[in-house]
Design a protein around this motif. Structure first.
Motif, PDB file in Angstrom:
ATOM      1  N   GLY A  37      40.199  23.640  35.014  1.00 41.46           N
ATOM      2  CA  GLY A  37      38.924  23.489  35.715  1.00 41.46           C
ATOM      3  C   GLY A  37      38.232  24.805  36.032  1.00 41.46           C
ATOM      4  N   ARG A  38      38.919  25.932  35.871  1.00 41.79           N
ATOM      5  CA  ARG A  38      38.275  27.223  36.156  1.00 41.79           C
ATOM      6  C   ARG A  38      38.569  28.185  35.009  1.00 41.79           C
ATOM      7  N   PHE A  39      38.167  27.820  33.830  1.00 38.82           N
ATOM      8  CA  PHE A  39      38.480  28.650  32.677  1.00 38.82           C
ATOM      9  C   PHE A  39      37.254  28.731  31.794  1.00 38.82           C
ATOM     10  N   ASP A  40      36.971  29.943  31.283  1.00 38.32           N
ATOM     11  CA  ASP A  40      35.787  30.153  30.459  1.00 38.32           C
ATOM     12  C   ASP A  40      36.224  30.437  29.025  1.00 38.32           C
ATOM     13  N   PRO A  41      36.324  29.393  28.187  1.00 37.24           N
ATOM     14  CA  PRO A  41      36.834  29.592  26.827  1.00 37.24           C
ATOM     15  C   PRO A  41      35.954  30.508  25.984  1.00 37.24           C
ATOM     16  N   ALA A  42      34.653  30.542  26.263  1.00 31.50           N
ATOM     17  CA  ALA A  42      33.770  31.391  25.449  1.00 31.50           C
ATOM     18  C   ALA A  42      34.142  32.856  25.637  1.00 31.50           C
ATOM     19  N   SER A  67      47.287  17.259  33.759  1.00 31.59           N
ATOM     20  CA  SER A  67      45.882  17.584  33.522  1.00 31.59           C
ATOM     21  C   SER A  67      45.552  17.419  32.039  1.00 31.59           C
ATOM     22  N   GLU A  68      44.366  16.908  31.777  1.00 29.99           N
ATOM     23  CA  GLU A  68      43.908  16.744  30.385  1.00 29.99           C
ATOM     24  C   GLU A  68      43.269  18.024  29.859  1.00 29.99           C
ATOM     25  N   SER A  69      43.292  19.087  30.671  1.00 27.39           N
ATOM     26  CA  SER A  69      42.496  20.260  30.296  1.00 27.39           C
ATOM     27  C   SER A  69      43.025  20.955  29.042  1.00 27.39           C
ATOM     28  N   THR A  70      44.329  20.891  28.781  1.00 32.68           N
ATOM     29  CA  THR A  70      44.845  21.519  27.558  1.00 32.68           C
ATOM     30  C   THR A  70      44.291  20.796  26.329  1.00 32.68           C
ATOM     31  N   ARG A  71      44.300  19.476  26.396  1.00 33.40           N
ATOM     32  CA  ARG A  71      43.753  18.691  25.284  1.00 33.40           C
ATOM     33  C   ARG A  71      42.278  19.012  25.063  1.00 33.40           C
ATOM     34  N   ARG A  72      41.533  19.155  26.166  1.00 28.60           N
ATOM     35  CA  ARG A  72      40.100  19.463  26.031  1.00 28.60           C
ATOM     36  C   ARG A  72      39.906  20.842  25.413  1.00 28.60           C
ATOM     37  N   LEU A  73      40.765  21.769  25.819  1.00 27.20           N
ATOM     38  CA  LEU A  73      40.659  23.121  25.283  1.00 27.20           C
ATOM     39  C   LEU A  73      40.884  23.135  23.776  1.00 27.20           C
ATOM     40  N   ILE A  74      41.888  22.412  23.319  1.00 30.34           N
ATOM     41  CA  ILE A  74      42.172  22.347  21.882  1.00 30.34           C
ATOM     42  C   ILE A  74      41.001  21.677  21.156  1.00 30.34           C
ATOM     43  N   ALA A  75      40.388  20.690  21.812  1.00 28.89           N
ATOM     44  CA  ALA A  75      39.244  20.008  21.187  1.00 28.89           C
ATOM     45  C   ALA A  75      38.059  20.977  21.035  1.00 28.89           C
ATOM     46  N   ILE A  76      37.881  21.847  22.042  1.00 29.19           N
ATOM     47  CA  ILE A  76      36.782  22.812  21.987  1.00 29.19           C
ATOM     48  C   ILE A  76      37.035  23.859  20.916  1.00 29.19           C
ATOM     49  N   ASP A  77      38.273  24.343  20.836  1.00 27.88           N
ATOM     50  CA  ASP A  77      38.575  25.476  19.971  1.00 27.88           C
ATOM     51  C   ASP A  77      39.968  25.321  19.362  1.00 27.88           C
ATOM     52  N   PRO A  78      40.079  24.490  18.346  1.00 30.34           N
ATOM     53  CA  PRO A  78      41.408  24.158  17.811  1.00 30.34           C
ATOM     54  C   PRO A  78      42.121  25.308  17.107  1.00 30.34           C
ATOM     55  N   SER A  79      41.391  26.368  16.740  1.00 31.40           N
ATOM     56  CA  SER A  79      42.034  27.394  15.917  1.00 31.40           C
ATOM     57  C   SER A  79      42.733  28.467  16.735  1.00 31.40           C
ATOM     58  N   ARG A  80      42.466  28.566  18.035  1.00 30.35           N
ATOM     59  CA  ARG A  80      43.009  29.684  18.810  1.00 30.35           C
ATOM     60  C   ARG A  80      44.179  29.333  19.717  1.00 30.35           C
ATOM     61  N   TYR A  81      44.235  28.063  20.154  1.00 27.25           N
ATOM     62  CA  TYR A  81      45.177  27.733  21.228  1.00 27.25           C
ATOM     63  C   TYR A  81      46.247  26.756  20.764  1.00 27.25           C
ATOM     64  N   ILE A  82      47.492  27.042  21.139  1.00 24.27           N
ATOM     65  CA  ILE A  82      48.613  26.151  20.862  1.00 24.27           C
ATOM     66  C   ILE A  82      48.980  25.483  22.186  1.00 24.27           C
TER      67      ILE A  82
END
Ligand SMILES: [Zn+2]
Length: 316
Positions: A37-42, A67-82
């Motif tokens: 909830g407090r992370f700026d992926p850009a 939290s679903e936030s890891t799943r959302r992060l991967i959806a936003i940027d699948p190439s950077r985050y495991i």
């Protein structure tokens, strides 16, 4: 919904190759977390690119339930985050650890995160927390108690490795060894190799001790998130990242020899988290300083190949 790991892995491989093609040693950071909830992926992705950090294994720091936030992060940027399971810290881990582990196990089995952690088993307040005089994060979960066994069982059931934060202290060494012996099929990453907060409490731990562990327990790994040579801890200002050779530069010869002999057991890590999301460049500089000090034949293995093998059970 399960992660499509084969598709994701294709993108992750490309990221590693792209960083290598730019002439830098790619880094696969096996241990970082982000505040849900407090992370700026850009901003973070830009920092990763600038620093040549190819991939980050991210776990969500969430106070309460899964939290679903890891799943959302991967959806936003699948190439950077495991994706890792939820981080074992803060309220969910400290107040209701059994429920939290239950959640981790269920979700990992359903969705296929390749790793769990970091779990705070024994954790003194961090240097930054000490400076803020926050004593609140003084975690002590017996590794061979009910919660410790539940954690190892979750790893056994899911077949996933997990990361522990476990301060280096004489009294804690035998209980960990007992668990490694009891769970030979469970892969444990002991984070922050050679980070000794108080030397007086750690009289047995050195490169020879770690060598014996590595050569006795094939299921044990170490991550390399620690401070720079001048980083200090506690009221006496001890230099707690003990791997460095402060006199001659680089790292101490016995550690260099150990890592040269067993490079597949050491995995690069940055340990980015809630109060330092904006300090990737500083943290990466320290990690690169360590990687540069390694024997050349171990460098690429520790930077990303060992982690790839550990996570996916295949050579990069
Ligand atoms: Zn840690």
């Amino acid at each position: 919904m399960p992660f499509d790991l084969e598709t994701l892995k294709a993108g992750w491989r490309q990221r590693i190759r792209a960083v290598a093609a730019s002439g830098r040693l790619p880094i696969l950071d096996i241990e970082s977390s982000f505040p849900a909830g407090r992370f700026d992926p850009a901003r973070y992705s830009q920092d990763m690119d600038e620093q040549g950090v190819a991939l980050t294994v991210f776990s969500a720091q969430a106070q309460g339930k899964w939290s679903e936030s890891t799943r959302r992060l991967i959806a936003i940027d699948p190439s950077r985050y495991i994706p890792a399971g939820q981080a074992g810290e803060q309220a969910a881990w400290l107040d209701t650890p059994q429920a939290m582990l239950e959640d981790n196990e269920t979700r990992l089995l359903q969705e296929g995160h390749p790793i769990m952690g970091e779990f705070e088993i024994r954790h003194y307040p961090s240097p930054r927390e000490l400076r803020r005089s926050g004593q609140d994060r003084d975690v002590d979960v017996p590794i061979d108690g009910a919660v410790g066994h539940r954690l190892f069982q979750a790893a056994r059931k899911t077949g996933r490795p997990f990361e522990i934060h476990y301060e280096i202290e004489d009294a804690l060494l035998d209980p960990l060894e007992g668990m490694l012996r009891q769970y030979p099929d469970v892969k444990v990453i002991w984070c922050h190799v050679a980070q000794i907060r108080f030397q007086a409490k750690a009289t047995r731990y050195n490169a020879a001790y770690v060598r014996r562990l590595i050569e006795t327990y094939p299921n044990l790994y170490f991550d390399t998130a620690f401070g720079g040579p001048d980083s200090t801890y506690g009221p006496r200002g001890e230099y707690h990242a003990r791997i460095w050779d402060r006199e001659h530069g680089g790292i101490q010869a016995e550690w260099a020899q150990l890592i040269r002999d067993h490079p597949w057991r050491f995995v690069a890590a940055l340990d980015i988290g809630g109060d330092r999301m904006d300090r990737l460049s500083e943290w990466t500089a320290t990690l690169r300083r360590f990687l540069d000090a390694l024997p050349p034949e171990a460098r690429e293995i520790v930077a990303y190949k060992a982690a790839w093998k550990l996570l996916f059970n295949e050579d990069f």
